[in-house]
Design an enzyme around this catalytic site. Structure first.
Site, short mmCIF file in Angstrom:
data_model
loop_
_atom_site.label_atom_id
_atom_site.label_comp_id
_atom_site.label_asym_id
_atom_site.label_seq_id
_atom_site.Cartn_x
_atom_site.Cartn_y
_atom_site.Cartn_z
N ASN A 1 -2.81 -12.73 16.05
CA ASN A 1 -3.75 -11.51 16.13
C ASN A 1 -4.52 -11.95 17.54
OD1 ASN A 1 -5.84 -9.74 15.99
ND2 ASN A 1 -5.77 -9.66 13.56
N HIS B 1 0.80 -1.23 -0.14
CA HIS B 1 0.24 0.10 0.07
C HIS B 1 0.65 1.27 -0.04
CE1 HIS B 1 -3.25 -2.59 1.91
NE2 HIS B 1 -3.24 -2.85 0.66
C1 BV8 Z 1 -7.89 -2.06 -5.64
C2 BV8 Z 1 -2.96 3.19 2.35
C3 BV8 Z 1 -8.58 -2.22 -7.62
C4 BV8 Z 1 -3.69 4.39 2.80
C5 BV8 Z 1 -4.43 1.19 2.37
C6 BV8 Z 1 -11.86 -7.17 -4.15
C7 BV8 Z 1 -10.73 -6.92 -5.01
C8 BV8 Z 1 -10.09 -5.65 -5.20
C9 BV8 Z 1 -10.51 -4.99 -4.43
C10 BV8 Z 1 -11.54 -4.75 -3.64
C11 BV8 Z 1 -12.18 -6.11 -3.42
N1 BV8 Z 1 -13.14 -5.94 -2.78
C12 BV8 Z 1 -13.08 -4.52 -2.23
C13 BV8 Z 1 -12.21 -3.94 -2.87
C14 BV8 Z 1 -11.97 -2.31 -2.61
C15 BV8 Z 1 -11.03 -2.25 -1.63
C16 BV8 Z 1 -11.13 -3.02 -0.54
O1 BV8 Z 1 -10.67 -3.93 -0.25
N2 BV8 Z 1 -12.14 -2.31 0.35
C17 BV8 Z 1 -12.34 -2.93 1.81
C18 BV8 Z 1 -12.85 -1.86 2.83
C19 BV8 Z 1 -13.35 -3.98 1.69
N3 BV8 Z 1 -9.33 -2.28 -2.31
C20 BV8 Z 1 -9.00 -1.48 -2.68
O2 BV8 Z 1 -9.52 -0.28 -2.87
C21 BV8 Z 1 -7.40 -1.50 -3.08
N4 BV8 Z 1 -7.30 -1.31 -4.69
O3 BV8 Z 1 -8.12 -3.35 -5.44
O4 BV8 Z 1 -8.07 -1.32 -6.58
C22 BV8 Z 1 -8.13 -1.47 -9.04
C23 BV8 Z 1 -7.46 -2.45 -9.96
C24 BV8 Z 1 -6.93 -1.87 -11.11
C25 BV8 Z 1 -7.15 -0.46 -11.34
C26 BV8 Z 1 -7.92 0.27 -10.31
C27 BV8 Z 1 -8.24 -0.21 -9.42
C28 BV8 Z 1 -6.56 -0.68 -2.45
C29 BV8 Z 1 -6.42 -1.10 -1.07
C30 BV8 Z 1 -5.32 -0.23 -0.16
C31 BV8 Z 1 -6.06 0.96 0.47
N5 BV8 Z 1 -4.96 1.63 1.35
N6 BV8 Z 1 -3.69 2.03 2.91
C32 BV8 Z 1 -3.52 4.90 4.15
O5 BV8 Z 1 -3.15 3.89 5.15
O6 BV8 Z 1 -3.86 6.11 4.40
S1 BV8 Z 1 -5.35 0.09 3.07
C33 BV8 Z 1 -5.38 0.30 4.98
O7 BV8 Z 1 -5.95 -0.61 5.44
C34 BV8 Z 1 -4.10 0.29 5.65
O8 BV8 Z 1 -2.79 -0.04 4.77
C35 BV8 Z 1 -4.02 -0.90 6.49
O9 BV8 Z 1 -2.98 -1.50 6.89
C36 BV8 Z 1 -5.03 -1.89 5.78
C37 BV8 Z 1 -5.57 -3.04 6.26
O10 BV8 Z 1 -5.84 -2.87 7.36
P1 BV8 Z 1 -5.22 -3.77 8.58
O11 BV8 Z 1 -3.78 -3.50 8.38
O12 BV8 Z 1 -5.83 -5.22 8.65
O13 BV8 Z 1 -5.33 -2.71 10.05
P2 BV8 Z 1 -6.92 -3.14 10.54
O14 BV8 Z 1 -6.84 -1.74 11.57
O15 BV8 Z 1 -8.05 -3.08 9.64
O16 BV8 Z 1 -6.76 -4.31 11.57
C38 BV8 Z 1 -5.64 -4.28 12.62
C39 BV8 Z 1 -5.55 -5.72 13.04
O17 BV8 Z 1 -4.59 -5.83 13.90
C40 BV8 Z 1 -6.90 -5.96 13.68
O18 BV8 Z 1 -7.19 -7.42 13.45
C41 BV8 Z 1 -6.45 -6.26 15.39
O19 BV8 Z 1 -7.13 -7.23 15.99
C42 BV8 Z 1 -5.09 -6.54 15.27
N7 BV8 Z 1 -4.04 -6.04 16.25
C43 BV8 Z 1 -4.39 -5.20 17.20
N8 BV8 Z 1 -3.32 -4.96 17.79
C44 BV8 Z 1 -2.48 -6.14 17.67
C45 BV8 Z 1 -3.10 -6.75 16.50
N9 BV8 Z 1 -2.30 -7.66 15.92
C46 BV8 Z 1 -1.10 -8.10 16.41
N10 BV8 Z 1 -0.67 -7.50 17.69
C47 BV8 Z 1 -1.25 -6.55 18.06
N11 BV8 Z 1 -0.55 -5.96 19.21
#
Ligand code: BV8
Length: 251
Positions: free
Chosen positions: A217, A120
């Protein structure tokens, strides 16, 4: 203290290649709120998914820019945690190791990890929103309270070098991540809610290729029921423990 199975240690030692795929939870113990945790202060009224999009930036560049400046400010005061350091050390102890991250904070690199596949992008670097060419902020005048004008494109504005929702992931990074995930014998999914695509599909690719899929996790995620092993705990505690066990001589 969480129990680490000796089967996992043996599999790690015997594996030709191991993949570690990290999310925002890996940085939680460095004091960085995970991506989906409620945002603090003036940002609490926004959902990150609504700010991390090209539409949000084009509609209100100032607001999105300020959000990233606030996040970069937060980064200045944090350090990599024991989980980042353990992954950096683990690379040298295994036959083959690939680190893939969804994180944009650069903490893996600061902990000493050499090759990091940043799916990302990076909040530490900046690009021109039009041409995607890299921009060195230091070379630009101005106070940077607003998104600077791009040196590459008259109408372009400078933005962080991250992948926004709706934007394609960097082709080379995604291809390397898919290759590594489809060939590894052990796949560690660490600190990710396994929601964001296509990153969340890497574990499934590894599973289909017959690798041992391990989730680290404190909470359960959509991957938990498909993983071969779930180590329910914090990465900053579990990863150093795995490293200790890897350092012990095999019987
Ligand atoms: C794309 C940068 C297509 C910005 C980020 C299917 C296929 C393709 C795309 C999609 C699809 N379905 C939906 C989509 C669209 C979308 C998507 O996935 N939406 C989601 C909401 C459903 N995907 C996209 O748009 C991607 N693009 O596929 O484009 C395309 C193709 C060709 C041409 C044009 C377009 C782009 C996705 C990237 C978005 N950018 N970040 C920024 O940071 O400002 S994503 C963002 O979320 C961060 O990078 C973050 O890392 C990421 C994922 O979240 P997590 O890392 O999992 O973090 P989260 O807070 O969710 O969870 C934390 C976890 O840690 C928890 O489980 C918690 O329990 C745990 N935890 C807490 N403490 C601890 C711990 N674990 C261990 N130890 C601890 N101490």
């Amino acid at each position: 203290m969480i129990e680490i199975s000796l089967q996992l240690i043996k599999a790690l030692k015997q594996a030709d290649s191991v993949v570690a795929s990290t999310g925002a939870g890996t940085s939680a113990e460095s004091g960085i709120a995970t991506f989906r945790q409620s945002q603090t202060g003036l940002w609490s009224r926004f959902r990150p998914e609504d700010l991390a999009t090209p539409e949000a930036f084009e509609k209100n560049p100032q607001r999105v820019w300020e959000w990233y400046q606030w996040r970069r400010e937060q980064l200045r005061n944090v350090q990599p945690n024991p989980g980042h350091h353990a992954l950096a050390k683990m690379a040298a102890m295994l036959n083959g190791f690939t680190l893939i991250t969804q994180n944009v904070d650069g903490l893996h690199q600061r902990a000493g990890s050499q090759e990091v596949i940043e799916l990302h992008g990076s909040i530490v670097r900046n690009i021109c929103h039009r041409s995607r060419l890299e921009v060195e902020l230091e070379h630009l005048e101005g106070d940077q309270h607003s998104p600077p004008r791009s040196p590459h494109h008259r109408q372009g504005l400078v933005r962080p070098a991250v992948v926004w929702f709706g934007e394609a992931l960097p082709q080379a990074a995604l291809e390397s991540a898919i290759q590594a995930s489809s060939r590894c014998q052990v796949f560690l999914s660490i600190g990710t809610s396994s929601i964001v695509q296509p990153a969340a599909s890497l574990a499934e690719m590894a599973r289909q290729a017959g690798s041992l899929v391990v989730e680290i996790n404190p909470a359960s995620t959509p991957l938990s029921s498909h993983a071969d092993m779930v180590l329910q705990g914090k990465s900053g505690e579990i990863l150093p423990r795995i490293l200790e066990l890897l350092a012990e001589p095999s019987d």
